[in-house]
Design a protein around this motif. Structure first.
Motif, PDB file in Angstrom:
ATOM      1  N   CYS A 187       0.837  -1.205   0.000  1.00  0.00           N
ATOM      2  CA  CYS A 187       0.000   0.000   0.000  1.00  0.00           C
ATOM      3  C   CYS A 187       0.868   1.250   0.000  1.00  0.00           C
ATOM      4  O   CYS A 187       1.873   1.320   0.705  1.00  0.00           O
ATOM      5  CB  CYS A 187      -0.896  -0.026   1.233  1.00  0.00           C
ATOM      6  N   MET A 188       0.453   2.252  -0.801  1.00  0.00           N
ATOM      7  CA  MET A 188       1.227   3.496  -0.884  1.00  0.00           C
ATOM      8  C   MET A 188       0.476   4.705  -0.326  1.00  0.00           C
ATOM      9  O   MET A 188       1.106   5.669   0.100  1.00  0.00           O
ATOM     10  CB  MET A 188       1.613   3.780  -2.350  1.00  0.00           C
ATOM     11  N   THR A 189      -0.862   4.700  -0.374  1.00  0.00           N
ATOM     12  CA  THR A 189      -1.592   5.896   0.088  1.00  0.00           C
ATOM     13  C   THR A 189      -2.765   5.504   0.991  1.00  0.00           C
ATOM     14  O   THR A 189      -3.402   4.462   0.790  1.00  0.00           O
ATOM     15  CB  THR A 189      -2.147   6.707  -1.103  1.00  0.00           C
ATOM     16  N   ASP A 190      -3.030   6.361   1.975  1.00  0.00           N
ATOM     17  CA  ASP A 190      -4.121   6.147   2.928  1.00  0.00           C
ATOM     18  C   ASP A 190      -4.136   4.714   3.459  1.00  0.00           C
ATOM     19  O   ASP A 190      -5.169   4.042   3.445  1.00  0.00           O
ATOM     20  CB  ASP A 190      -5.478   6.474   2.275  1.00  0.00           C
ATOM     21  N   CYS A 191      -2.978   4.259   3.948  1.00  0.00           N
ATOM     22  CA  CYS A 191      -2.831   2.858   4.336  1.00  0.00           C
ATOM     23  C   CYS A 191      -3.438   2.550   5.697  1.00  0.00           C
ATOM     24  O   CYS A 191      -3.681   1.389   6.023  1.00  0.00           O
ATOM     25  CB  CYS A 191      -1.363   2.474   4.320  1.00  0.00           C
ATOM     26  N   LYS A 192      -3.624   3.567   6.514  1.00  0.00           N
ATOM     27  CA  LYS A 192      -4.327   3.353   7.779  1.00  0.00           C
ATOM     28  C   LYS A 192      -5.059   4.642   8.153  1.00  0.00           C
ATOM     29  O   LYS A 192      -4.662   5.733   7.715  1.00  0.00           O
ATOM     30  CB  LYS A 192      -3.394   2.877   8.887  1.00  0.00           C
TER      31      LYS A 192
ATOM     32  N   ARG B 343       1.108   5.985   6.916  1.00  0.00           N
ATOM     33  CA  ARG B 343      -0.165   6.197   6.214  1.00  0.00           C
ATOM     34  C   ARG B 343       0.068   6.320   4.717  1.00  0.00           C
ATOM     35  O   ARG B 343      -0.647   5.735   3.910  1.00  0.00           O
ATOM     36  CB  ARG B 343      -0.852   7.476   6.719  1.00  0.00           C
ATOM     37  N   ASN B 344       1.064   7.113   4.365  1.00  0.00           N
ATOM     38  CA  ASN B 344       1.377   7.332   2.951  1.00  0.00           C
ATOM     39  C   ASN B 344       2.864   7.113   2.708  1.00  0.00           C
ATOM     40  O   ASN B 344       3.698   7.455   3.555  1.00  0.00           O
ATOM     41  CB  ASN B 344       0.991   8.764   2.544  1.00  0.00           C
ATOM     42  N   TRP B 345       3.156   6.542   1.548  1.00  0.00           N
ATOM     43  CA  TRP B 345       4.545   6.181   1.234  1.00  0.00           C
ATOM     44  C   TRP B 345       4.958   6.770  -0.107  1.00  0.00           C
ATOM     45  O   TRP B 345       4.133   6.923  -1.017  1.00  0.00           O
ATOM     46  CB  TRP B 345       4.690   4.665   1.154  1.00  0.00           C
ATOM     47  N   ARG B 378      10.778   1.391   4.469  1.00  0.00           N
ATOM     48  CA  ARG B 378      10.560  -0.057   4.282  1.00  0.00           C
ATOM     49  C   ARG B 378      11.251  -0.463   2.994  1.00  0.00           C
ATOM     50  O   ARG B 378      11.107   0.192   1.962  1.00  0.00           O
ATOM     51  CB  ARG B 378       9.072  -0.390   4.290  1.00  0.00           C
TER      52      ARG B 378
END
Lengths: 219, 425
Positions: A187-192, B343-345, B378
């Motif tokens: 996941c790259m965006t809004d993952c939690k 939250r964002n990567w 990561r």
């Protein structure tokens, strides 16, 4: 041919004649003599390979342990300061604070013999003769309630009959054991939904120069 | 003759500049730190001493040392971890380093009986056991085998081991500093074993050290014949004594304990030895009381080294985030960075060489205006393995494993630029 040249030629013939037939490609190194191999080959395996002749009793081991080991490990293998605990801990491995000792954790008795023989006492390694290593190993079995008779003698003949409790407690490496996200692209965006801090190093404050001492030993 | 005499005008000029600094003229607009008078010396329009007078000549230091201004860049010990300094560990100052190579004098140390002082003229390597002919080599013999040069990381399996139960140590030097990466020059172990001739039932080797711990481990023969080296040089010079001078085993990608230093003997056998360091230590206790053993490979891992607790953010505006990543199973293919706790990567930029089982350097340039950050990295390696979170590791292993903690690290950057080791939801 001069005398010097003759002696050089003679030396060459000698070297060829004395040179061993090498299995290797480079003809490097020399053959180790049996006496050299036996002097350095001090390792012991679980099947008993490498055990020297000899034996020693629990009672002998107790005297040796007090003289050579107790200053670090304590009279009963309880471990002083941060020196290793050698006895006790049975039944703690699945708990919050496991105590990993010879009795509770080590899978094979040969490991005790091999390690004491090569590395103990700390700072005076390889000073114990085989009978002393047998005796100290016997005393460690006694401290861990594996044997209960002070007259028990551990020796080359009965060594492999002694089993330690946790021998079956080990399994093969089955990693990777965490979700392998790459196959579905991580996941790259809004993952939690939200992120809050759950743990902080400053609560413990055990970093060098940070003040207090503490924390569990890693060795 | 008086080459170091002070410029008599200097005091006056410095006082003038200090006064100016008080008025804000010498403070850069975005700096969040005050500029002291000492920082102004040598700055324009001042002419620095080193621009006027002669420096030291050649041979002042036959073996060169870092600048005295770098004297804080040293390995550090955590005294409460171990019972004695002879059987202990210190940590590489990762936050002060860059690129992929660790300087020899900063490679972390881990000894079990202190640093053996071995005279190379009296050092011997014995090969015995299941071989056609047991052999003894001198160092001169080893130097006559064909050589190779390889860059590999070495990581202690207990690196980050103090963090299993939660954030504990403030600084990547302490949380991640049991790793280094150098270029080794050495002989493929395969060539030396073949010189003795392996018997058909040979399956394992047991390297053994010449130190007073007689360090011994079991290594499967397949690995020994694949990529293990007998190394005598690191970064071009002789191994440092604390790294096993004159000869150490290199076991690429596998836990550092197996890289036996001061290597004196290799026994060939048909089964493992179950030595102390592969039974009572370097086995990974799981929650149900069972343990994994022979957990040799070091899984993919990364850490942000700047900023970090020992290297706070000092300036608002454009900043460079830097970090390192490695995998014992291949190369690092990708590193992602998060500024908001996962939250964002976004993709970081890997820069410099990408060698198999070596450290990779990554960068991420970003703008910072004083907002709190939760920094994470990561890494993903060439097998497709993704560095897990610490909670993902705990879910399968519990918190008593000690070894092989390769979970994602979180740094909390506060408004003032200070950084703390934390964990997040």
């Amino acid at each position: 041919m001069s005398k010097l040249a003759r002696s050089i030629a003679f030396a060459g013939v000698l070297a060829l004649a004395a040179g061993p037939v090498f299995a290797g490609t480079y003809s490097l190194g020399r053959e180790a003599a049996p006496v050299e191999v036996s002097a350095w080959d001090i390792d012991v395996r679980p099947d008993g390979q490498g055990l020297p002749e000899g034996g020693g009793t629990v009672a002998d081991g107790e005297i040796l342990f007090q003289e050579r080991c107790a200053a670090c490990h304590g009279d009963f293998g309880e471990g002083l300061d941060r020196w290793p605990v050698l006895a006790g801990g049975q039944g703690t491995l699945a708990g919050e604070n496991p105590v990993k000792t010879i009795g509770s954790y080590w899978p094979h008795l040969s490991t005790v013999f091999d390690y004491v023989r090569r590395a103990m006492p700390f700072g005076d390694a390889q000073s114990l003769v085989p009978n002393e290593v047998y005796a100290i190993t016997a005393y460690l079995l006694y401290l861990n309630d594996v044997v209960e008779d002070e007259d028990f003698e551990l020796n080359k003949a009965n060594f492999t009959s002694i089993k330690l409790e946790n021998e079956g407690g080990f399994m093969a490496d089955d990693r990777p054991d965490t979700p392998n996200l790459a196959k579905s692209a991580p996941c790259m965006t809004d993952c939690k939904p939200e992120v809050v801090i759950t743990k902080r190093a400053r609560v413990l404050d055990v970093t060098p120069d940070g003040g207090d001492e503490g924390g569990p030993a890693i060795d | 003759m008086s080459a170091t005499k002070k410029n008599p005008v200097r005091t006056t000029r410095r006082q003038f500049l200090s006064a100016a600094a008080g008025g804000g003229a010498a403070v850069t607009a975005q700096s969040i730190l005050p500029v002291s008078a000492a920082e102004i010396e040598g700055l324009p329009p001042e002419v620095a001493d080193w621009s006027r007078y002669l420096g030291e000549g050649v041979d002042a230091y036959p073996y060169g040392q870092p600048s005295k201004f770098e004297s804080h860049v040293v390995r550090r010990n955590v005294p409460w971890l171990t019972a004695s300094v002879e059987s202990s560990i210190n940590f590489t100052p990762l936050h002060e380093l860059d690129g992929i190579i660790t300087p020899n004098g900063l490679c972390f140390e881990r000894h079990h009986a202190g640093v053996a002082e071995v005279d190379p003229a009296e050092h011997r390597l014995m090969i015995n056991g299941l071989v056609e002919k047991p052999l003894i080599f001198t160092m001169a013999d080893i130097l006559r085998f064909p050589r190779t040069n390889k860059v590999f990381f070495l990581e202690c399996a207990a690196n980050s081991g103090m963090e299993w139960r939660g954030a504990q140590l403030n600084g990547c030097q302490f949380t991640h500093g049991m790793v280094h990466c150098v270029m080794y020059t050495g002989v493929p172990l395969k060539l030396v074993l073949q010189e003795a001739g392996l018997k058909t039932n040979a399956k394992w080797i047991m390297p053994e050290g010449a130190d007073a711990a007689g360090m011994n481990r079991s290594v499967p023969l397949d690995k020994a014949l694949d990529d293990c080296l007998l190394a005598f040089k690191m970064n071009g010079e002789a191994l440092r004594p604390e790294q096993g001078y004159p000869l150490r085993l290199v076991v690429p990608g596998w836990e550092g304990n197996m890289w036996v230093k001061w290597l004196r003997r290799i026994e060939v056998g048909d089964q493992p030895w179950h030595t102390r360091e592969e039974t009572s230590k370097y086995t990974d206790l799981l929650e149900d009381g069972r343990s994994r053993r022979f957990t040799w490979a070091m899984d993919c891992k990364s850490v942000i080294t700047n900023p970090s607790p020992q290297a706070p953010l000092l300036h608002k505006g454009h900043n460079v985030l830097s970090g390192m990543a490695w995998s014992g199973r291949g190369t690092v293919e990708r590193v992602d960075v998060s500024l908001d706790g996962g939250r964002n990567w976004r993709h970081a930029r890997i820069d410099g060489p990408s060698f198999d089982k070596a450290v990779h350097r990554f960068y991420f340039e970003f703008d910072w205006q004083g907002e709190p950050l939760l920094l994470q990295s990561r890494a993903i390696d060439s097998t497709g393995y993704v560095q897990p979170t610490k909670d993902e590791l705990r879910a399968v292993r519990g918190t008593n494993s000690i070894y092989h903690n390769n979970g994602v690290q979180t740094w909390h950057v506060r408004a003032g630029g200070e950084v703390e080791n934390v964990e997040v939801s």
